[in-house]
Design an enzyme around this catalytic site. Structure first.
Site, PDB file in Angstrom:
ATOM      1  N   ASP A   7       0.982  -0.956  -0.050  1.00 27.95           N
ATOM      2  CA  ASP A   7      -0.114   0.058   0.072  1.00 27.95           C
ATOM      3  C   ASP A   7       0.963   1.174   0.025  1.00 27.95           C
ATOM      4  O   ASP A   7       2.260   1.138   0.345  1.00 27.95           O
ATOM      5  CB  ASP A   7      -0.906   0.072   1.144  1.00 27.95           C
ATOM      6  N   ARG A   8       0.449   2.360  -0.326  1.00 30.42           N
ATOM      7  CA  ARG A   8       1.292   3.530  -0.373  1.00 30.42           C
ATOM      8  C   ARG A   8       1.084   4.230   0.863  1.00 30.42           C
ATOM      9  O   ARG A   8       2.319   4.529   1.673  1.00 30.42           O
ATOM     10  CB  ARG A   8       0.906   4.572  -1.737  1.00 30.42           C
ATOM     11  N   ASP A   9      -0.012   5.064   1.013  1.00 32.18           N
ATOM     12  CA  ASP A   9       0.067   6.106   2.194  1.00 32.18           C
ATOM     13  C   ASP A   9      -0.213   5.530   3.412  1.00 32.18           C
ATOM     14  O   ASP A   9      -0.797   4.423   3.721  1.00 32.18           O
ATOM     15  CB  ASP A   9      -1.320   6.823   1.956  1.00 32.18           C
ATOM     16  N   SER A  16      -2.411  11.479   5.687  1.00 32.63           N
ATOM     17  CA  SER A  16      -2.868  12.448   6.353  1.00 32.63           C
ATOM     18  C   SER A  16      -4.699  12.292   5.918  1.00 32.63           C
ATOM     19  O   SER A  16      -5.073  12.109   4.851  1.00 32.63           O
ATOM     20  CB  SER A  16      -2.577  13.653   5.734  1.00 32.63           C
ATOM     21  N   ASP A  17      -5.238  12.505   6.991  1.00 32.12           N
ATOM     22  CA  ASP A  17      -6.570  12.348   7.046  1.00 32.12           C
ATOM     23  C   ASP A  17      -7.181  13.513   6.008  1.00 32.12           C
ATOM     24  O   ASP A  17      -8.272  13.527   5.509  1.00 32.12           O
ATOM     25  CB  ASP A  17      -7.539  12.688   8.348  1.00 32.12           C
ATOM     26  N   CYS A  97     -16.794   0.624  -7.933  1.00 29.52           N
ATOM     27  CA  CYS A  97     -15.630   0.116  -8.841  1.00 29.52           C
ATOM     28  C   CYS A  97     -15.460  -1.369  -8.231  1.00 29.52           C
ATOM     29  O   CYS A  97     -15.567  -1.590  -7.080  1.00 29.52           O
ATOM     30  CB  CYS A  97     -14.547   1.169  -9.033  1.00 29.52           C
ATOM     31  N   CYS A  99     -11.948  -1.802  -8.465  1.00 31.46           N
ATOM     32  CA  CYS A  99     -10.429  -1.531  -7.989  1.00 31.46           C
ATOM     33  C   CYS A  99     -10.366  -1.193  -6.543  1.00 31.46           C
ATOM     34  O   CYS A  99      -9.029  -1.317  -6.020  1.00 31.46           O
ATOM     35  CB  CYS A  99      -9.612  -0.992  -9.246  1.00 31.46           C
ATOM     36  N   LYS A 101      -9.794  -0.900  -2.974  1.00 27.54           N
ATOM     37  CA  LYS A 101      -9.791  -1.977  -1.794  1.00 27.54           C
ATOM     38  C   LYS A 101     -10.769  -1.671  -0.708  1.00 27.54           C
ATOM     39  O   LYS A 101     -11.093  -0.366  -0.572  1.00 27.54           O
ATOM     40  CB  LYS A 101      -8.268  -1.521  -1.031  1.00 27.54           C
TER      41      LYS A 101
END
Length: 176
Positions: A7-9, A16-17, A97, A99, A101
């Site tokens: 995952d990235r963030d 960040s929220d 969608c 895609c 998650k």
């Protein structure tokens, strides 16, 4: 092929929220870039699957997102590594969608790109939806304590979830 999906963030960069909306707001977590480079140098194909609903919400555009990903790629390259395919979901939570998650669409894109099964492949995330996406394609769910990982750890995790402090600890484990 030794393949790992991140995952990235919250895993590679600070989360960040309020969303990461610009290249300037994209800041790597300590040790994350080095961890990706170490895995890459050891023969791992390191890929990324990230929800980016900020696109659907109008917080940033595709060129800005691609700029963030270029900064990520360049930084990993400075450590002597290579980053593979980056897939992202541009949709909002209510768009339906396949895609976003916890649906497995992004991970299936990676499997198709590399012509491989994801059975047992590690998917490293910081949220329950990351872990659920891993389970949906029979990948190994891996939780890190960075980002939202500390909060996620208090929830009921999918069976056989592995837990590490951060991405550097994941790389240490896989390389030793």
């Amino acid at each position: 092929m030794k393949l790992i999906i991140l995952d990235r963030d919250g895993v590679i960069n600070y989360d960040s929220d309020n969303y990461i909306k610009s290249v300037d707001e994209w800041i790597a977590l300590p040790g994350a870039l080095e961890a990706i480079a170490r895995l890459s140098r050891a023969g791992w194909v390191v890929t990324v699957a990230t929800n980016q609903s900020g696109l659907a919400r109008g917080y940033y555009d595709v060129p800005t997102l691609e700029g963030m990903h270029q900064v990520l790629r360049d930084a990993v390259q400075q450590y002597g590594g290579h980053l593979g395919l980056i897939t992202y979901c541009p949709h909002g939570p209510d768009d339906g969608c396949s895609c976003r998650k916890p649906r497995p669409g992004l991970l299936q894109q990676i499997a198709e790109h590399y012509h491989t099964s994801l059975d047992g492949v590690w998917f490293v995330g910081d949220s329950l939806r990351d872990l659920q996406a891993a389970v949906a394609i029979n990948a190994q769910p891996v939780l890190v304590g960075t980002g939202k990982g500390g909060q996620t750890r208090t929830q009921e995790l999918p069976e056989h979830t592995l837990v590490f402090a951060d991405l550097a600890a994941v790389a240490d484990y896989l390389l030793n």
